[in-house]
Design an enzyme around this catalytic site. Structure first.
Site, PDB file in Angstrom:
ATOM      1  N   ASP A 129      66.360  60.259  99.374  1.00  0.00           N
ATOM      2  CA  ASP A 129      67.333  60.919 100.239  1.00  0.00           C
ATOM      3  C   ASP A 129      68.677  60.964  99.523  1.00  0.00           C
ATOM      4  OD1 ASP A 129      65.669  61.412 102.301  1.00  0.00           O
ATOM      5  OD2 ASP A 129      66.305  59.746 103.553  1.00  0.00           O
ATOM      6  N   ASP A 187      64.932  57.578 106.236  1.00  0.00           N
ATOM      7  CA  ASP A 187      65.652  56.861 107.291  1.00  0.00           C
ATOM      8  C   ASP A 187      65.322  57.368 108.685  1.00  0.00           C
ATOM      9  OD1 ASP A 187      66.874  59.288 107.157  1.00  0.00           O
ATOM     10  OD2 ASP A 187      68.852  58.542 106.617  1.00  0.00           O
TER      11      ASP A 187
END
Length: 1064
Positions: free
Chosen positions: A433, A755
């Site tokens: 990410d 996440d």
């Protein structure tokens, strides 16, 4: 009303609770309610209690301010409704572990044989020479009378073995319980107490608590919805239904522990905890408290442990692999064959020599003597079998993993699945990410386009029309999660604390920067007054909140990705604060002149907009999102800066040097992603790498039917470095495609960071899934293998280093162990066949196998990692566990040791001018000859242990030896124990004291191992990706640790295998 709220009396204060009286609802009433679903539950609540507000009153709690937190009140709730935990299974006592250690088949055989040998040793034939050499030839009659010592020594050794094994199991269980405790402590949940939003450990949640729930949470207890915004729950863990269930006060307010919040937010009153919740009832029916290692009911923790236990499943899956089975069968069969041949040859040799050569007949009184010989041969055969298998490997795996896990915690890696440690050493690709991992996740608005003006810095409030400013402040303040706040710094002079969603924190920071305050607006319009909320999700890429106006109309505030929200805008506020028409060409011009320049500066662009619904048009159909989220009026487009972490470029450079490709997978604009990737070093100037948006990525990898084709994907992923505007599905498709690909030198091993809740599939599919400990949702953490407690990419690099170190450490032990096994088996087998006795006695073998294996695994499996581990290419997925370099070292040192041992065995009496120990009769005293053989064997293993520290052909085997005090202590301690055994072991260890000269010669020959190690460092062709001379497939060491058939095996292997699988 579209929004789900519970009316409450104004000014309802914190419920202190009447501690003298009972609650107005019993535990059974609440359990009965929670067993109902949908309309049945709503009807029951209405008939029995009236509404949820009434339940709150009976539980003596406030829907707004929660419980008071009064310790007396909390204790009473614990006593009345129970605690949020399941009684843990009682740990096994040390005596139970001892009893389990005694159950091993091979160990039992050794015990029985030793007892028979012990019993028969007290029998002495009356006929003197009638039994021939079998009973004669002993110079010292006292030695013959002491024949029982060998059997007793074996039994004593067995006791030591059992105690050490039980202690190992006990200490490992203690370590893993400590790890379990650490995981549990990490689990907290948000509740409201005394009007304050706080996080408490899930075990402290009580019935009556008001819990705030949001996207990504795993519910810690049963509850009844008080207020919800677009709330959807995944109840598949309880019901098996994969469809998400929409929750509302009117239709289905029941929330169950163990279920996932997939969309929306809300508040619930906790109605059941622990064994009384629906999940707890199921666990009780399954006998969870009796049979499982469950400590707490809380689903977050239970699921963590459930996922941890899947490492066992992965290990068992490895057992099914054909290559492992063949290797296991070959190794075990070889040991069994040599063991059987040893016994057969010894018996035949004895029978032929006694009854044919000596021409003796079988005399009844000599039968015990003959049986004693046969038992002795049988013990030798069992000893050969014991040393045939590297039984120390599972212990080395366990020690290395436990040691690494403990150390990795200090490096911000909370390991949930132990096999992930080793797998990270094999990683060839990392899909990361952007936000929070590569960047600091401290977002700040630095540019804004408002009132037809592009401000390169945050404008002064005077520069904005009051009408526009008010609209902007209201939109940001209301259309954000009310849990998102900016708090004062903890320390004077520090930065303000950002709590909640970081993007929303940046927007709230803009409000503060415009000298306005969002809190009064939220106080005036509390969350209960929000009419409808469309929460952010990966498909919408936006969030919208609807308010009902006094005239009966509605106003909706929206925010989201700029190019997506702008496509839905038909108007924009001009410099006068008035809406003007916003056409397609205007949008294209804004994208070109505003959004793209912001993105090229590495800024995330967010558009804030609104829409009014007039009262005369009636109430819209809120479920028709496409019509609702259209015809918006743009207020502002902001550019949000999230600086790259200063340490990330260097960390990515280390990964690239280590042969690991880093890819950025983000939902941001492609220009923003490209700019950040360049700053991080993922993209290098002049290199031909791909940067794609999710839409273009799917066009390139899917056929006309919309199906993903691996062949098409194989043309894209090798050069792909940035995937922007990607959905969770795109991320999963990319990860799966890279893992399944067969192009290139070796198959890829992929690590993924995530996440969000929707990152779960990609995290599960990845070889190693990293969840964010700070920004990550509970669902992402549950799906992960390792939790990054600091959300930092550099921690991933540390995990790579530890993973490679785990593999190297156990490879070192494996090289050392196999050398010991090869030499010991051949010496025992050949010596027994030629001399009718093993040069290495059973007790000596037990010393070598147990003590040296245990100590060696401790020494070699606890080497600390070094930066040099990142200078090699990855190992690959399916390469051999034992490399050519390792095989050369094993065979080379085995040949050297065998030459030395056989020279001493057959010519040692000449070289040292001592009596020969060969062909000694039963119960003969220990000889200097065989003591020297044993001592030289151990000395060579000690110095070869130093050689084993290096497995890639390095010449300096002493490099960094002082950095590992455990290794130094083990080598010196083993040497000291060997001195004690030789000088004072006597009959039990079949040793006699040696002179100083003999000791010096033994040490000198042992040092020869170091010299031979230097001589044998000729190069071999590497069998590893990119060189390095050592490879291992995914989870290769765990596969090796469990690749042997379950029955029958040496006791050490079985017990250590059990310990690894049970405690992982």
């Amino acid at each position: 009303m579209a929004n789900n709220i519970v009316d409450h009396p104004p000014g309802n204060s914190v419920a202190e609770g009447n501690h003298d009286g009972d609650f107005g609802v019993s535990m059974e009433d609440l359990k009965n309610i929670m067993e109902l679903r949908s309309s049945e539950a709503v009807t029951m609540i209405q008939e029995k209690f009236g509404d949820v507000q009434s339940i709150c009153r009976r539980l003596k709690t406030s829907p707004i301010e929660g419980l008071s937190g009064n310790p007396v009140d909390l204790e009473k709730r614990h006593a009345t409704f129970g605690k949020n935990l399941i009684p843990p299974k009682k740990a096994k006592t040390f005596l139970q572990l001892v009893w389990e250690a005694l159950q091993d088949v091979t160990l039992i055989i050794l015990e029985v044989a030793a007892i028979i040998s012990l019993g028969l040793s007290f029998y002495h034939p009356p006929g003197g020479d009638a039994c021939g050499q079998a009973a004669g030839g002993v110079e010292d009659e006292g030695e013959a009378q002491a024949g029982w010592i060998e059997g007793a020594a074996i039994l004593f050794s067995v006791i030591i073995v059992v105690l050490v094994t039980a202690f190992n199991d006990w200490s490992k269980e203690k370590q893993f319980r400590g790890l379990q405790s650490r995981i549990e402590q990490e689990q907290k949940f948000t509740v409201i107490r005394k009007g304050q939003v706080i996080q408490i450990p899930v075990a402290e949640i009580v019935v009556g608590d008001i819990a705030q729930i949001k996207y990504g949470d795993l519910l810690p207890a049963d509850g009844i919805l008080i207020q919800g915004n677009d709330l959807k729950i995944d109840e598949s863990s309880l019901t098996g239904e994969s469809d998400h269930v929409r929750k509302s006060l009117e239709k289905d307010p029941m929330l169950l522990s163990g279920t996932h919040v997939m969309e929306g937010s809300g508040r619930m009153v906790v109605s059941a905890v622990g064994l009384n919740s629906q999940t707890g009832i199921i666990f009780t029916l399954l006998g969870a408290s009796e049979h499982d290692e469950e400590k707490k009911l809380h689903p977050n923790q239970r699921d963590l442990r459930t996922r941890s236990s899947q490492a066992v499943v992965k290990i068992r899956q490895q057992q099914k692999q054909e290559s492992a089975q063949k290797r296991a069968l070959c190794l075990f069969s070889t040991g069994l064959f040599m063991s059987a041949m040893t016994v057969i040859i010894l018996i035949l040799y004895f029978v032929i020599n006694t009854f044919l050569v000596q021409n003796l007949s079988w005399v009844a009184e000599c039968t015990p003597i003959y049986i004693q010989y046969f038992v002795k041969f049988f013990i030798i055969g069992v000893t050969v079998l014991v040393v045939a298998v590297p039984e120390g490997l599972p212990l080395a795996v366990t020690i290395s993993l436990a040691y690494s896990v403990k150390k990795m915690m200090k490096d911000n890696n909370l390991v949930r699945h132990l096999d992930a440690c080793e797998t990270m050493g094999n990683a060839t690709a990392i899909c990361s990410d952007k936000t929070g991992t590569l960047t600091m996740n401290r977002m700040t608005v630095v540019q804004a386009y408002i009132g037809d003006t592009h401000y390169k810095t945050v404008p002064e409030p005077e520069a904005i029309k009051p009408e526009t400013l008010e609209m902007l402040v209201n939109s940001i303040s209301i259309n954000s999660a009310y849990t998102t706040k900016i708090l004062p710094p903890e320390k004077e002079g520090g930065l303000p604390r950002h709590v909640g969603n970081k993007t929303e924190c940046a927007l709230l920071g803009l409000v503060l920067g415009l000298k306005r305050d969002y809190q009064p607006i939220r106080d005036e319009i509390p969350e209960e007054m929000l009419y409808k909320v469309y929460t952010f999700n990966s498909s919408r890429k936006s969030m919208s909140t609807v308010l009902k106006n006094a005239d009966g109309g509605f106003r909706m505030y929206s925010k989201g990705a700029s190019e997506i929200v702008l496509r839905k805008c038909s108007h924009i506020l001009d410099a006068q604060g008035q809406p003007r028409v916003f056409k397609m060409k205007d949008r294209d011009e804004m994208v070109r002149k505003v959004i793209e320049p912001m993105a090229c500066d590495g800024l995330r662009t967010i558009c804030v907009a609104y829409r009014d619904f007039p009262a005369e048009a009636g109430e819209p159909n809120w479920d028709n999102e496409n019509d609702i989220l259209d015809n918006l009026t743009c207020i502002v487009v902001v550019g949000i800066e999230d600086p790259v972490r200063p340490e990330v470029p260097e960390a990515i450079a280390k990964c690239q040097r280590a042969g690991i490709d880093v890819r950025m997978v983000t939902g941001d604009n492609i220009n923003t992603a490209r700019a950040i990737a360049t700053k991080c070093g993922i993209l290098q100037p002049g290199e031909e790498f791909l940067c794609l948006e999710g839409k273009e990525f799917n066009q390139q990898i899917r056929n006309d039917k919309g199906e993903v084709e691996q062949e098409r994907l194989d043309k894209v992923w090798p050069k792909l470095r940035v995937l922007a505007r990607s959905s969770p599905t795109d991320k999963h498709t990319l990860v799966k495609g890279i893992i399944d690909s067969t192009v290139g030198e070796t198959r890829q091993v992929v690590a993924v960071t995530g996440d969000g809740t929707n990152d779960g599939p990609a995290l599960k599919k990845a070889d190693v899934g990293f969840a964010m400990g700070i920004a990550g949702t509970d669902v992402a953490k549950e799906a992960s293998d390792i939790i990054l407690t600091d959300d930092n990419f550099t921690s991933i690099v540390k995990a790579v280093m530890w993973g490679r170190n785990v593999y190297d450490s156990i490879s070192k032990f494996l090289q050392f162990q196999l050398t010991v096994n090869v030499v010991a088996v051949i010496v025992a087998f050949t010596g027994a066949c030629i001399t009718q006795d093993s040069p290495l006695k059973a007790v000596q073998m037990l010393w070598v196998n147990l003590i040296m294996d245990t100590l060696a695994s401790l020494a070699l499996a606890t080497e600390p990692p070094t930066e040099s581990l990142l200078l090699r290419r990855p190992y690959g997925r399916d390469k051999p566990l034992i490399s050519r370099t390792m095989m050369k070292n094993i065979l080379g040192h085995a040949v050297f040791q065998l030459i030395i041992i056989f020279t001493l065995l057959f010519a040692g009496e000449v070289l040292f001018d001592i009596d020969s120990g060969r062909n000694a009769p039963l119960h003969s005293p220990p000889s200097e000859h065989y003591t020297i053989v044993f001592n030289v064997f151990v000395m060579m293993q000690l110095f070869n242990e130093i050689n084993a520290r290096k497995i890639h052909g390095e010449r300096n085997v002493f490099e960094g030896i002082y950095r590992n005090p455990i290794f130094c202590s083990v080598v010196l301690g083993t040497f000291a124990l060997q001195i004690i055994i030789v000088q004072f072991g006597g009959k039990p260890f079949s040793c006699t004291a040696l002179t100083i000269d003999q000791w010096l010669w033994c040490i000198f020959i042992g040092i020869g191992e170091l010299l031979w190690g230097q001589v044998s460092l000729f190069p071999v062709k590497s069998d590893c990706v990119g060189g390095g001379g050592r490879c291992g497939g995914k989870k290769g060491l765990l596969r090796a640790a469990v690749m042997f058939p379950s029955q029958p095996l040496p006791w050490q292997l079985l017990l250590h295998m059990k310990a690894v699988s049970n405690k992982v």
